[in-house]
Design an enzyme around this catalytic site. Sequence first.
Site, PDB file in Angstrom:
ATOM      1  N   HIS A 375      58.849  37.209 -61.687  1.00 22.92           N
ATOM      2  CA  HIS A 375      59.302  37.255 -60.295  1.00 22.92           C
ATOM      3  C   HIS A 375      58.824  38.493 -59.548  1.00 22.92           C
ATOM      4  O   HIS A 375      59.321  38.747 -58.444  1.00 22.92           O
ATOM      5  CB  HIS A 375      60.831  37.226 -60.235  1.00 22.92           C
ATOM      6  N   LYS A 565      68.201  40.986 -46.481  1.00 20.87           N
ATOM      7  CA  LYS A 565      67.683  40.924 -47.847  1.00 20.87           C
ATOM      8  C   LYS A 565      67.871  42.292 -48.481  1.00 20.87           C
ATOM      9  O   LYS A 565      68.290  43.247 -47.818  1.00 20.87           O
ATOM     10  CB  LYS A 565      66.206  40.531 -47.865  1.00 20.87           C
ATOM     11  N   ARG A 566      67.607  42.374 -49.763  1.00 21.46           N
ATOM     12  CA  ARG A 566      67.696  43.659 -50.453  1.00 21.46           C
ATOM     13  C   ARG A 566      66.872  44.717 -49.722  1.00 21.46           C
ATOM     14  O   ARG A 566      65.767  44.448 -49.254  1.00 21.46           O
ATOM     15  CB  ARG A 566      67.181  43.473 -51.888  1.00 21.46           C
ATOM     16  N   LYS A 571      59.787  45.519 -48.579  1.00 16.83           N
ATOM     17  CA  LYS A 571      60.292  44.483 -47.672  1.00 16.83           C
ATOM     18  C   LYS A 571      60.225  44.934 -46.216  1.00 16.83           C
ATOM     19  O   LYS A 571      60.399  44.137 -45.306  1.00 16.83           O
ATOM     20  CB  LYS A 571      61.706  44.083 -48.066  1.00 16.83           C
ATOM     21  N   THR A 673      63.116  33.542 -50.854  1.00 19.76           N
ATOM     22  CA  THR A 673      63.840  32.279 -50.642  1.00 19.76           C
ATOM     23  C   THR A 673      64.656  32.329 -49.361  1.00 19.76           C
ATOM     24  O   THR A 673      65.000  31.282 -48.813  1.00 19.76           O
ATOM     25  CB  THR A 673      64.765  31.958 -51.828  1.00 19.76           C
ATOM     26  N   LYS A 677      65.639  29.322 -46.420  1.00 21.61           N
ATOM     27  CA  LYS A 677      66.965  29.003 -45.869  1.00 21.61           C
ATOM     28  C   LYS A 677      66.934  29.045 -44.349  1.00 21.61           C
ATOM     29  O   LYS A 677      67.497  28.168 -43.677  1.00 21.61           O
ATOM     30  CB  LYS A 677      67.992  29.989 -46.422  1.00 21.61           C
TER      31      LYS A 677
END
Length: 831
Positions: A375, A565-566, A571, A673, A677
């Site tokens: 991952h 998100k984290r 990111k 993911t 969504k």
Amino acid sequence: MTFKPLKLSQPNATLTEFPPLPMDAEGLALDFRRHFNHTLGRDKNCKSTHYPYEALAKTLRDRLMERWKETRYRYDEHDCKRAYYLSLEFLMGRALGNAMLNLGVQNAATEALRGLGLALEEIAESEADAGLGNGGLGRLAACFLDSCATLGLPVVGYGIRYEYGMFRQKLENGHQVEEPDHWLRNGNPWELERPEYTRRIQYYGRTEAYRDGSGVTRMRWVDTHDILAVPYDVPVPGYENGVVNTLRLWKAAATDEFDLGEFNAGSYPESVASKNNAEHISMVLYPNDASENGKELRLRQQYFLASASLQDVIFHWQRGHAGFEQFAEKNVFQLNDTHPTIAVAELMRLLMDEHGLGWEAAWNITRRTMAYTNHTLLPEALERWPVALFESLLPRLLEIIYEINARFLAEVARRWPGDTERLRKMSIIEEESRSVRMAYLAIVGSFSVNGVAELHSELLCSGLFNDFYQLWPERFNNKTNGVTQRRWLAMCNPGLRQLVSGRIGGAWVTQLDRLAELRPLADDPAFRAEWAQVKRENKARLAALVAKDCGVDFPLDSLFDVQVKRIHEYKRQLLNILHVIHLYIRIKQGDTANWTNRCVLIGGKAAPGYYMAKLIIKLTNNVAQVINNDPDVGERLKVAFLPNYRVSAMEIIAPGTDLSEQISTAGKEASGTGNMKFMMNGAVTIGTLDGANIEILEAVGAENFFLFGLTAEQVQAAHAGYDPDAIVAADPALAEVMRWLEAGHFSQFEPGLFQPIVHSLRSPHDPWKSLADFGSYVAAQAQAASAYRDRERWLRMSILNSAGSGKFSTDRTISDYNREIWGLESMGGCR
């Protein structure tokens, strides 16, 4: 504790025959009252919503229980091949709504409670989010289990029953503060303790050779410090098909919880020391591993999960089979990322040391049953454990890993004779740091290695694992991630569910590609108007959440621009904040012609030891405070950081979002993911060519996606000669943003606070390339703002994004896993 087998007084007697429980409102109400009054002992004076929630949960669990048993009986009768999904995380979220949806009793339960003077929405809020996961890895595992049950596949999830979640995030003066997340404080009404299947887990000690009864030299692990793994089973229902699979979670317990001698001697802390030491293993999800004790606890957790789960599988196998000749044909283990990969060595130990198989027979079984999912593309995120720690904690496992490595390197040497550099690079044991590379152990011990998006899988083969790909190209494959539409559309967005089902029917709940039938409706003005009304209602729910948790009012006509998100540098929440500062500067300078009002929501947790991520949270909150309190801004721009981001919050956020921020540095995100969504619920993506963004772009078309930024190849090429100062000098808008940031405008009472962020942005070694992508990002944001002002165009884009989400169901992902890796037979519904 020993459990004796039950002996029935009559040869044909049975304890399992029972008429099916009613599924209508009257039957549900009757059982609800029974549990509330008798099981829980409550009465009309009860004021807490927790007990009505627990009574409803037990009412539904009764109905799950009969289907659960029937599912197990069917699997046993068919002696079917089974898969076991080992994951350190299962971010299940709340179970109540999912159980009602999959049992098909949402309306009946609502009616039953209404008849008793209770509101389902109020009761549902009493349920805690299960603290069994952190981010996308755990949520993916939860979606996978839902799809396995819905597809009727015999799959068992194995995880750890953490007493505390990762942490509850609070904000104090804009800083993240971690508080214990004791999600099990009031118990878990969905779980079923199974102490009869308790397993014993070994640590420390030493190994010794001995000869067995046949004169064969074998090894045994002795003088160990043991703990117990106690299983708790959680039902995982499929969608209206009668199938209920199992998530088995292990709790750590001491072999002797209480030392009476120590207690009587007055040594009260010592009398319970073994109990406390054992329970640490399942106490907290992801303990901070910055210290040596933290590292040891993390490794103990990983081995605890692997050993308990493998022992359990072998125990149940031996109840119905003699020997292990058919074991590989009937069992497969899917390792969810690198955390559980110690299972490769542990299965070898169990087969050889506990069950008498030779090396070749054990290795043949291991290599045919283990499958590994990677991952991450970040080398630092791959598990590596010091050899010294392994030698102390798991001495027998280290011996087996040494032998696996020696045999593997001999194979490499045969393939590339004389290539000592390749031997060094591919060795499971990294000699320079004397550490065990767990990802390499997984690749060597597995018959399948998969990435989780097309780009991610390509980069694994061409980069991170290229040597292994050259050796075994047939092992590598791609399985693009997905999400379950049951939770992430049907349950969390009831307004859209009703609208869509009213137009194209309800088959999309199990066949998400049927949403493609919405495409022609994007050109229907009446349908667009209905779509807009549903979106507005969802935005109102989200605005209410932001007002409650953040104290910021989000006007509903604004563009809801969301990144949750984290918190991690790759990111690039930081790039988002740079754009927010750019918009603020424009407002202050009077540059507001053709303006689009915007509400920016950011949320996510930073790892407790991750200084830079926590500083980004502080910057976000400081920027929000300045902007939200500036009278020159008004409703043009609102900014909020949502504390304690969680599954139940995302169930409100995804339906209410207009613009989905998927802006990671290209080549760094494995899949993502959250992007799926948001897309499923009609949000439009602004993103880079990274992870599953690429496949989303292909699904919806460039005209329905705001693309920006360097490609993965360009990011790689930019490492040489990267000059952030030159980029800033060449872009007046960026130069102004950096000037405000460097001048301390957002830290006037905390001078110099954000200098580490400035330094990282201006570093020629910045791997995230935020400044390089700034100009392209701002241009894409301007395009998004312009598109949003054209209401009909935006609605059409929103509908087409939802219509294009069919590929991104975990039903498709799991079907791919099953067809190409697992080879299971669907057992269908039980009733």
